[in-house]
Scaffold this motif. Structure first.
Motif, PDB file in Angstrom:
ATOM      1  N   PRO A 181      -8.921  18.960   3.756  1.00  0.00           N
ATOM      2  CA  PRO A 181      -7.920  18.338   4.624  1.00  0.00           C
ATOM      3  C   PRO A 181      -8.500  17.296   5.579  1.00  0.00           C
ATOM      4  CG  PRO A 181      -7.477  20.673   4.427  1.00  0.00           C
ATOM      5  CD  PRO A 181      -8.793  20.440   3.747  1.00  0.00           C
ATOM      6  N   GLU A 211       3.946  16.700   3.108  1.00  0.00           N
ATOM      7  CA  GLU A 211       3.468  18.082   3.057  1.00  0.00           C
ATOM      8  C   GLU A 211       2.037  18.158   3.571  1.00  0.00           C
ATOM      9  OE1 GLU A 211       2.453  19.726  -0.889  1.00  0.00           O
ATOM     10  OE2 GLU A 211       3.014  17.759  -1.660  1.00  0.00           O
ATOM     11  N   PHE A 212       1.672  19.313   4.082  1.00  0.00           N
ATOM     12  CA  PHE A 212       0.293  19.605   4.433  1.00  0.00           C
ATOM     13  C   PHE A 212      -0.311  20.398   3.271  1.00  0.00           C
ATOM     14  CE2 PHE A 212       1.892  18.910   8.789  1.00  0.00           C
ATOM     15  CZ  PHE A 212       0.953  17.963   9.199  1.00  0.00           C
ATOM     16  N   VAL A 213      -1.223  19.770   2.583  1.00  0.00           N
ATOM     17  CA  VAL A 213      -1.843  20.360   1.397  1.00  0.00           C
ATOM     18  C   VAL A 213      -2.887  21.383   1.854  1.00  0.00           C
ATOM     19  CG1 VAL A 213      -3.111  19.855  -0.731  1.00  0.00           C
ATOM     20  CG2 VAL A 213      -1.447  18.207   0.164  1.00  0.00           C
ATOM     21  N   THR A 214      -2.873  22.543   1.254  1.00  0.00           N
ATOM     22  CA  THR A 214      -3.751  23.633   1.696  1.00  0.00           C
ATOM     23  C   THR A 214      -5.204  23.394   1.285  1.00  0.00           C
ATOM     24  OG1 THR A 214      -3.455  24.924  -0.324  1.00  0.00           O
ATOM     25  CG2 THR A 214      -1.851  25.270   1.457  1.00  0.00           C
ATOM     26  N   VAL A 228       4.484  12.559   6.957  1.00  0.00           N
ATOM     27  CA  VAL A 228       3.759  13.534   6.142  1.00  0.00           C
ATOM     28  C   VAL A 228       4.791  14.310   5.331  1.00  0.00           C
ATOM     29  CG1 VAL A 228       2.267  15.564   6.158  1.00  0.00           C
ATOM     30  CG2 VAL A 228       1.903  13.755   7.848  1.00  0.00           C
ATOM     31  N   PHE A 281      -6.939  21.600  -2.163  1.00  0.00           N
ATOM     32  CA  PHE A 281      -8.011  20.592  -2.155  1.00  0.00           C
ATOM     33  C   PHE A 281      -9.193  21.061  -2.999  1.00  0.00           C
ATOM     34  CE2 PHE A 281      -5.907  18.650   1.547  1.00  0.00           C
ATOM     35  CZ  PHE A 281      -6.102  17.303   1.256  1.00  0.00           C
ATOM     36  N   GLY A 292      -0.529  14.261   0.483  1.00  0.00           N
ATOM     37  CA  GLY A 292       0.525  14.627   1.421  1.00  0.00           C
ATOM     38  C   GLY A 292       1.540  13.533   1.660  1.00  0.00           C
ATOM     39  N   LYS A 324       1.240  20.719  12.902  1.00  0.00           N
ATOM     40  CA  LYS A 324       0.054  20.769  12.048  1.00  0.00           C
ATOM     41  C   LYS A 324      -0.386  22.212  11.851  1.00  0.00           C
ATOM     42  CE  LYS A 324      -1.788  16.316  13.619  1.00  0.00           C
ATOM     43  NZ  LYS A 324      -2.884  15.672  14.377  1.00  0.00           N
ATOM     44  N   GLN A 340      -6.309  14.819   3.732  1.00  0.00           N
ATOM     45  CA  GLN A 340      -4.913  14.941   4.139  1.00  0.00           C
ATOM     46  C   GLN A 340      -4.460  13.713   4.920  1.00  0.00           C
ATOM     47  OE1 GLN A 340      -2.379  17.562   3.911  1.00  0.00           O
ATOM     48  NE2 GLN A 340      -1.166  15.877   4.746  1.00  0.00           N
ATOM     49  N   TYR A 341      -3.337  13.123   4.531  1.00  0.00           N
ATOM     50  CA  TYR A 341      -2.733  12.057   5.334  1.00  0.00           C
ATOM     51  C   TYR A 341      -2.149  12.654   6.601  1.00  0.00           C
ATOM     52  CZ  TYR A 341       0.784   8.880   7.126  1.00  0.00           C
ATOM     53  OH  TYR A 341       1.537   8.096   7.974  1.00  0.00           O
ATOM     54  N   ILE A 354      -5.900  21.964  10.080  1.00  0.00           N
ATOM     55  CA  ILE A 354      -5.993  20.516  10.282  1.00  0.00           C
ATOM     56  C   ILE A 354      -6.240  20.159  11.745  1.00  0.00           C
ATOM     57  CG2 ILE A 354      -3.587  19.894  10.783  1.00  0.00           C
ATOM     58  CD1 ILE A 354      -5.787  18.177   8.146  1.00  0.00           C
TER      59      ILE A 354
END
Length: 313
Positions: free
Chosen positions: A285, A259-262, A257, A266, A219, A20, A246-247, A24
């Motif tokens: 997130p 991707e981790f969306v920034t 997951v 968002f 994500g 992570k 964020q999922y 997050i």
């Protein structure tokens, strides 16, 4: 174009469960307020989605004595790929649950409460009558508390279910679309995207004064233009409040997951959503359906009142 094109991020699900990013991560809950809230929920025999869904905000919310109570037990009749709630055959509905919940609300001194539930496809009304009983118990016990409900889709019975709940007049009716339509077969196989949209649209048709709310997770592999289309679909259904978060994969068995969306991405989505006309947007997130729900409700109500006052001039 994927959301990575909008906000590049090296994190990828191709290598398995990824670490992570810093934005997050949250600290484990240790405060006295957290333990007091936990004890109260146990004493009243109540389940919370905060625990059952492994919400990352539980420490912050429970410290402030904010909790999202999950009625109709803690066992769901469905098995969505993103959700950590247990699946199986639920227990009988607890007739004492509505008053126990109202008593807990009074003891915590809540100004705003969020009530959700597991899916109860085993019940003739999907559990709608229990939502009504909870709302009625809260109105009797803590009449000044504003009430937000987060319901399932009441599969194949939503028209009657929504009608009886709307008659009980919650302040906010929330039902999450969860993801874009293309991903429903793998992420939310027991539900139908357009049925969920119709449910929310029917709330407004029955009582336009009730605020409607819905949310999606990012994500999961959705594309940027697909997210924009979901926003347009929500506005066509006259949904007031959009949440985006964020999922996070709760266990290795669940959907990965992608991707981790920034945070910047968002924020960009939030700006687009506001331009499309939502009264309120929560996008970050760590945003979840009920995160800061009381504050957001007050802001949304003030925005509507300002719009009405402007229109009457």
């Amino acid at each position: 174009m994927r959301m990575n094109d909008m906000a590049p991020n090296p994190s990828s699900a191709l290598s398995g469960r990824v670490r992570k990013p810093d934005w997050i991560r949250v600290k484990a809950p240790t405060s006295p307020g957290y333990h007091e809230t936990r004890k109260l929920m146990r004493d009243k025999g109540l389940a919370t989605v905060c625990e059952e869904a492994a919400c990352p905000n539980i420490g912050e919310c429970w410290t402030k004595k904010h909790a999202t109570v999950m009625i109709l037990g803690d066992v769901c009749t469905r098995a969505c790929a993103f959700c950590n709630v247990k699946t199986g055959m639920p227990r009988k509905v607890d007739p004492h649950e509505p008053q126990n919940l109202a008593d807990a609300c009074a003891e915590m001194g809540l100004e705003h409460i969020v009530i959700t539930s597991v899916d109860r496809d085993d019940l003739p009304d999907g559990g709608a009558s229990q939502f009504v009983k909870v709302i009625e118990a809260l109105r009797r016990t803590t009449p000044d508390t504003t009430i937000e409900i987060l319901t399932p889709d009441f599969r194949n019975k939503h028209e009657r279910a929504v009608e009886v709940i709307v008659t009980a007049r919650p302040d906010v009716y929330n039902h999450n679309l969860e993801t874009v339509p293309r991903l429903y077969p793998t992420i939310r196989p027991g539900a139908r995207y357009y049925a969920s949209l119709r449910l929310l649209e029917s709330v407004k048709k029955l009582d336009p004064s009730i605020f409607t709310k819905s949310g999606i997770m990012l994500g999961l592999g959705e594309e940027r233009l697909e997210v924009h289309q979901v926003m347009d679909d929500m506005r066509s259904a006259d949904i007031d409040f959009l949440t985006m978060g964020q999922y996070l994969q709760p266990t290795p068995k669940h959907a990965k997951v992608m991707e981790f969306v920034t945070p910047a991405a968002f924020n960009a989505y939030a700006a687009i959503a506001r331009a499309k006309g939502f009264l309120q947007v929560a996008s970050s997130p760590l945003t979840r359906s009920s995160y800061h729900a009381g504050k957001d409700f007050a802001e949304m109500k003030a925005t509507r009142e300002a719009q009405l006052a402007k229109a009457s001039k």
